[in-house]
Design an enzyme around this catalytic site. Structure first.
Site, PDB file in Angstrom:
ATOM      1  CD  GLN A 136      -2.761   1.196   2.470  1.00 42.07           C
ATOM      2  OE1 GLN A 136      -3.565   0.288   2.647  1.00 42.07           O
ATOM      3  NE2 GLN A 136      -2.629   2.186   3.313  1.00 42.07           N
ATOM      4  CD  GLU A 423      -2.485  -1.764   9.598  1.00 44.25           C
ATOM      5  OE1 GLU A 423      -3.665  -1.378   9.577  1.00 44.25           O
ATOM      6  OE2 GLU A 423      -1.939  -2.314   8.646  1.00 44.25           O
ATOM      7  CG  ASP A 425       1.268   9.420  12.771  1.00 51.68           C
ATOM      8  OD1 ASP A 425       2.466   9.207  13.005  1.00 51.68           O
ATOM      9  OD2 ASP A 425       0.619  10.348  13.279  1.00 51.68           O
TER      10      ASP A 425
END
Lengths: 662, 663
Positions: A136, A423, A425
């Site tokens: 990603q 996943e 910040d």
């Protein structure tokens, strides 16, 4: 364990049943049995030895990890492990490509693939005939998924997508397992059909030949280089990936939610898009559970070593004082011990929340989703931040020796901290919580807040009634504590809401006040952790003294937070300085109650010496001989006179530097 | 620097003269010139290349460091560098090694604790590096408590020798840098025993290794204590373990400036005041404070430049995303650290003058300011190193995911820096020493006028009675109001602790029980010192367009940031109302907007070379992404498409042949 036990006196002081506490920590007797079996399986297998890791060069290190991963998979297959496999990987305690394969690649296909796609890809992945990762983030793009630059352009003539990296910053960057191992990846890219952008979607892309493992044509792939720590994440081949017009069949776009037809039409299926949020809740729940594991490891090491280490306070030539007996040590260590338990229980609760959300989603009930989403985002943020800080604090609590890699703490810190960034910040997540809080407050007139925000429904009384505590003992009251945290959180949220109203443009206000909003979000999340801990204690917890001990830790956790954030409690007018001071007095008293139970409380985590990977945290407390022994294994000690001495030191001593060849 | 400058726009925004700010940061035009020259000397010499360091194995790493140290010593000789210049040269090489201990601990210990005769013998050898020395104090079982050391030095009258011995495993010397593999000599601290009587802990010069073949001398077991935090960092240093099995040294190798042992075994104290030792401590800790500002400024420089390069969210109509430095949440974490770097810089300057003053007083036997100076340096050591360690990690987080890469420079900087929180006085132990001083000062108030940094406690009555009068956010832009707020908070916390201590029958028991609160009071006191030193600095003349104004903004940021962070203290002591605390926070937010245009120029003012920063994210020209990409390709794993291990350990999985594979 060896024969001696330097900590046995400490163990005898415990006022509760350690075996029962192990069950409480693990969640159930079955969970304890399972995790205990896996931990010992790993600890007793020489293939999983960890000590030499920090001394290896990068290539050797990766090779060693590949070997362990293969051995782990062989065990899983040979022993027919099912649910246990996850625990086996955890206790191997070495980040590897398999984490991504099992934790991201397969779940992505399960969650986003159509039935047909699942039928094709899942068997391959589950047998590891292909190895996948999750691509990603890009060199220039992290938190903002909508800003990704990689493109997937539909070519109706060939019925293919063309994957392309148009710029340097669009290079995929960071995915674990991508650099050297993965044969496939789920790649997130901007879907372009007939020149129009249709959002970011996932595509299954083969990266490497299944014959000779070489990268396929048009694909540039490599490792992104060394990371923090010696072993830590350097055992993972985090990768960089560039596409030069790579073609994949149309049916390799993950199409459960959105489809592209042969004709290039975009179709939305009737599968609710919100399903994605369900996955997010799941992943973040895992992260919270991992936070309690990492923090408990650090606390276990620091607590045991604090009982072994003595410094100052010798009377008449007697032994010095154990450093765990110093209040300054206790006031840093015991709140972290309490936090480990707090995070453990909130993690359990999140697991329940996830099941609940999943059931509701299956019945098309999205009503609790925003609350569940905010709550998991917030808990991910505060538990990972506190854990990262806590590990480093534990390292400092071990004094000079904590700086040695053999203490286990430097590596634990280095391997843990990315959790603050990946996943979501941590600050970005708190801003999401803040948005949700502001919305909840502004809708109070006509919408009843649910779940973890239900207290906002009582905002009027929370704003008006101040704390009634009059003695230090008055603080040993779950009701008083919950109310204090609720009032503080409610008042901070309402205050932010009012300040926001002064801005003409709400977005501008949100940006300007974002720092205060983050503080309000933290207050809200702390309330959740505190109240879930208290709720846990309202359940039946078997075992002599177990519940009483946990109650103590619960108070330590809450009052420690109250003292740390007393500025908030005072500024909102909920507490008087006197009441805040009473809370602090009570906290100090509680430390003395935790003290005799400290070693038994960390024993309850049931960690093997292998998993801890720390000389300072050894179960038997036999620290100094083992430190001494470990030192001699450093490569520099292979010989008395070290490499480089004749060339670079001898000429200095002999005053012949001028003619030396450097 | 390359021609391209992605941060050119940022640099143009600056509202002050960067060159003048560089001088203000360095301390003087002369200091700036020396630093700049040495930094460039190192940066332009390929021997001092640092990039490959994290990829080297321990042996190779160490060998590489020995080479750099030799090259540096050669340069220092060839170029006839002064001691000051040589110190900067070593600093910019930026790689801990045995010469640090030799020059900064061994030689000063000889200078400070030797008799004239001893100095005549040992200093020329040390200064020409015919011997290489280290400083062996801490032991496996003993750190902070020097009096608890176990190594013994027993006088043998018949041989006129001391017998140095390690009676237990925990008495092994442990940690001294340079000890393991390089040092030929060490100053060993040991319990002096004469005729079975203990006479305190003293230093002894002990030869560790043969000057012929470098092998350890008989009776001496010496080795490296193993890997430490990080890749390069302190792993370039051979921190060592040493055990002595009845090693004999001549009597005249005890450092005898303060205490002597005669031939007859009489223990004699000289008329040299023992307090001289404290002056050395003050000097060492002043250096540590100066180093804190350097380390923090490096981290802040990296995070600030990268925050201006990095963009995320906020794109409008397909335009570029927002620079992350424009987010208030980023500013609120970054700018106080930027301000702290300057605050610590000026505090260290002031400590230097304190040390000079103290030295002069000690020479005329004036010990009156010693306790205050000692407490003040201990406290500032603790405050600045703790804040710097946290600040570096915060800067790493401010760089997002890429901050986790070694090539960002921040992981190594953190791992390298954190021992400062422990060595030369563990930070909490330091604050407890400050607390003892504060408690004593407060209890002596009736009969003794407090001096120096504790002078404000002389005004304890008004400070505990009068509350803050600030009424608007602008009112906080007043140095008097700020100093008074910090003084009032510190005074109230100190007196509050004293009142509670008085409730205990045994003062020691009370001190132990309340130690966590005492530490908080100490911190409040130390923050007064840093804030007021910053303010006093601004009262001096600081040349250069806009320089003083820019520093004033930073000074307010530093003070108001602390005030917000510790608002619990200010409110609990009732000096502030919640409204006033909130006004301070409003003002802080407004100040961030004033720092913003100057941010890049402020970190440029540190004058750090790209070599010294060794960070792809913090490179001067802001050309981050291509450099990150380039750096990645240099990882050994990228030597081939298919690294070692794939054939043995991955192929069998994919081909479903794991059963027959040899793992």
């Amino acid at each position: 364990m060896e024969g001696v036990d330097y900590l046995s006196d400490e163990r005898q002081k415990a006022q509760f049943d350690v075996e029962a506490m192990k069950v409480a920590w693990a969640g159930s007797p079955q969970a304890l049995q399972l995790s205990n079996r896996m931990a010992n399986l790993v600890a007793n297998d020489p293939a999983f030895e960890k000590f030499t890791r920090p001394m290896m060069g990068r290539k050797e290190l990766l090779k060693n990890t590949l070997r362990k991963a293969a051995h782990g998979w062989k065990l899983i297959v040979d022993l027919r492990l099912t649910e246990e496999a996850k625990w086996l990987r955890l206790y191997i305690d070495e980040p590897a490509y398999t984490d991504l394969h099992w934790g991201m690649f397969i779940p992505a296909i399960e969650g986003q693939g159509t039935e047909e796609q699942k039928k094709k890809w899942l068997p391959l992945a589950q047998k590891m005939q292909i190895i996948g990762c999750y691509a990603q983030t890009e060199l220039g793009h992290g938190s903002n998924v909508q800003g990704l630059e990689t493109t997937a352009t539909f070519d109706p003539q060939t019925d293919e997508f063309v994957m392309h990296s148009p710029t340097l910053t669009s290079s995929k960057w960071w995915p674990g397992g991508l650099g050297k191992v993965s044969t496939h990846a789920v790649v997130y890219a901007r879907l372009i059909v007939a020149g129009e952008f249709h959002g970011v979607h996932g595509f299954i892309v083969q990266l490497r030949s299944l014959d000779d493992h070489s990268p396929l044509a048009g694909i540039t792939v490599g490792d992104i280089g060394m990371k923090f720590g010696n072993g830590a994440y350097n055992t993972m081949d985090n990768g960089v990936l560039r596409f030069d017009h790579v073609r994949i069949p149309r049916n390799q776009m993950l199409m459960r939610v959105t489809q592209v037809t042969k004709e290039g039409k975009i179709m939305q299926s009737n599968v609710p898009r919100q399903l994605i949020y369900g996955t997010m809740v799941y992943v973040r729940q895992t992260i919270v559970a991992d936070a309690s594991k990492a923090l408990s490891r650090a606390v276990c090491i620091a607590t045991r070593y604090s009982a072994v280490r003595r410094q100052f306070g010798s009377r008449d030539g007697g032994p010095e004082t154990q450093v765990i007996d110093y209040k300054t040590q206790q006031s840093r260590l015991f709140p972290l011990l309490a936090s480990a338990y707090a995070f453990r229980f909130v993690g359990d609760w999140l697991k329940w929340l996830y099941m609940d959300v999943k059931e509701r989603l299956a019945a098309n009930d999205f009503s609790t989703l925003p609350e569940a989403h905010a709550c998991t985002a917030g808990l991910k943020s505060i538990t990972t931040t506190a854990t990262a800080d806590g590990i480093e604090e534990c390292r400092k609590l071990c004094g000079g020796h904590g700086y040695l890699v053999s203490s286990g703490l430097p590596e634990l810190f280095a391997v843990y901290i990315p959790a603050c960034t990946y996943e979501g910040d941590n600050v970005v997540l708190l801003l999401q919580v803040a948005r949700f809080l502001v919305k909840t407050v502004s809708e109070l007139g006509y919408k009843k807040p649910v779940g973890t925000t239900a207290y906002m429904g009582r905002v009027a009384s929370l704003m008006q009634n101040n704390c009634a505590v009059q003695t230090a003992e008055g603080w040993l009251n779950p009701g008083a504590i919950v109310e204090a945290f609720e009032s503080r959180a409610a008042r901070m949220a309402v205050r932010c809401g009012r300040q926001l109203a002064e801005f003409e443009n709400p977005e501008e206000g949100f940006a300007e006040l974002s720092v205060d909003l983050v503080e309000a979000a933290v207050a809200h999340c702390q309330l959740i952790v505190v109240s879930k801990f208290i709720e846990k204690l309202q359940q039946d917890i078997p075992g002599k003294g177990v519940k009483q001990t946990l109650e103590m830790l619960c108070y330590v956790y809450a009052l420690f937070l109250l003292h740390k954030h007393q500025g908030d409690f005072l500024a909102t007018g909920y507490l008087t300085p006197k009441q805040a001071s009473l809370a602090n007095d009570q906290l100090r008293t509680l430390y003395s109650k935790v003290r005799p139970n400290a070693i038994a409380l960390v024993d309850s985590f049931n960690y093997t010496d292998h998993y801890l990977g720390s000389i300072l945290g050894r179960y038997d407390g036999n620290v100094y001989p083992k430190l001494y022994e470990a030192a001699w294994k450093d490569p520099l000690n292979d010989s008395d006179v070290v490499d480089g001495f004749p060339e670079y030191v001898q000429p200095i001593l002999k005053q012949k530097l001028r003619t030396a060849k450097l | 620097m390359e021609r391209l400058d992605y941060l050119g726009d940022e640099r143009n925004k600056a509202q002050f003269d960067v060159e003048a700010m560089k001088v203000a940061w360095a301390g003087s035009p002369e200091a700036f010139e020396v630093c700049d020259r040495m930094a460039k000397l190192v940066a332009n010499d390929p021997v001092f290349e640092k990039f490959s360091k994290p990829m080297l194995g321990r042996k190779e790493l160490f060998k590489n460091t020995l080479r750099k140290a030799a090259h540096a010593w050669k340069l220092a000789n060839d170029l006839h560098l002064t001691e000051e210049e040589a110190k900067w040269l070593r600093h910019y090489i930026d790689e801990p090694n045995y010469t640090d201990l030799h020059w900064e601990m061994f030689v000063p210990a000889l200078e400070g604790q030797c008799t004239e005769e001893q100095k005549k013998k040992w200093l020329p050898l040390a200064k020409t590096m015919q011997i290489i020395g280290t400083y062996a104090q801490t032991e496996l079982g003993h750190g902070s408590n020097v009096q608890g050391l176990e190594t013994t030095a027993t006088f043998d009258r018949q041989a006129d020798e001391f017998v140095i011995h390690s009676p237990t495993l925990t008495s092994s010397k442990w940690w001294p840098g340079g000890l393991a593999k390089v040092a030929t000599h060490a100053i060993v601290y040991a319990r002096l025993i004469i005729d079975g009587h203990f006479h305190g802990v003293h230093g002894f010069i002990v030869q560790i290794r043969s000057l012929d073949d470098h092998s350890p001398l008989p009776g001496i077991t010496v080795g490296d204590i193993g890997m430490k935090f990080g890749h390069g960092t302190y792993n370039t240093m051979d921190n060592g373990v040493a055990k002595f099995d009845r090693v004999r040294i001549p009597r005249n190798q005890m450092l005898m400036r303060v205490s002597q042992v005669t031939k007859e075994g009489k223990y004699v104290k000289s008329n040299v005041p023992r307090q001289l030792g404290y002056a050395t401590m003050v000097s060492v800790r002043q250096t540590i404070v100066a180093d804190a500002s350097k380390a923090l400024s490096r981290a802040v420089c990296i995070a600030t430049r990268y925050s201006a390069v990095r963009r995320q969210f906020g794109s409008r109509n397909g335009g570029p995303e927002t620079q992350v430095i424009d987010y208030k949440t980023q500013q609120n974490r970054l700018f106080p650290l930027l301000a702290s770097a300057f605050a610590f810089r000026f505090a260290s300057d002031w400590l230097k003058s304190l040390y000079t003053d103290l030295k002069q007083r000690l020479q005329v036997n004036d010990f009156s300011t010693l306790p205050e100076a000692h407490a003040c340096t201990a406290g500032l050591k603790s405050l600045t190193t703790a804040a710097t360690a946290e600040g570096i990690e915060e800067c790493r987080k401010l760089c997002g995911g890429h901050g986790y890469l070694i090539s960002s420079g921040l992981p190594e900087l953190f791992a390298f820096y954190v021992p400062a929180c422990t060595y030369e006085g563990e930070n909490v132990v330091m604050l407890l020493q400050v607390a003892r001083f504060l408690v004593k000062t407060v209890s002596d108030l009736g009969n003794k006028q407090p001096v120096g940094t504790a002078a404000y406690l002389g005004r304890v009555a008004p400070l505990t009675q009068k509350n803050c009068v600030v009424q608007t956010a602008e009112d906080w832009l007043n140095t008097g109001a700020l100093v008074e707020a910090f003084e009032a908070r510190a005074a109230r916390m100190a007196t509050g602790c004293c009142q509670r201590l008085a409730e205990y029958k045994s003062p020691e028991e009370g001190f132990a029980e309340l130690s966590a609160d005492l530490v908080e009071a100490s911190l409040a006191h130390c923050q007064v010192i840093v804030v007021s030193t910053f303010i006093r600095r601004l009262q001096q003349d600081i040349p250069g367009k806009g320089v003083k104004q820019a520093l004033e903004v930073l000074c307010y940021v530093y003070a108001l940031f602390l005030l917000h962070k510790h608002q619990g203290d200010f409110l609990a002591t009732c000096y502030l109302t919640p409204k006033q605390a909130s006004l301070a926070n409003d003002q802080l937010r407004a100040l961030y907007s004033k720092v913003r245009p100057n941010a890049i120029a402020l970190v440029d003012s540190f004058n750090h070379t790209d070599h010294y920063l060794s960070s792809v994210l913090g490179c001067y020209d802001g050309n981050v992404y291509p450099k990150l990409y380039e750096a990645a390709m240099k990882d050994p794993l990228n030597d081939s498409d298919i690294p070692d291990g794939i054939c043995q350990y991955v192929q069998p999985i994919l081909k479903q042949k794991l059963h027959s594979a040899k793992l």
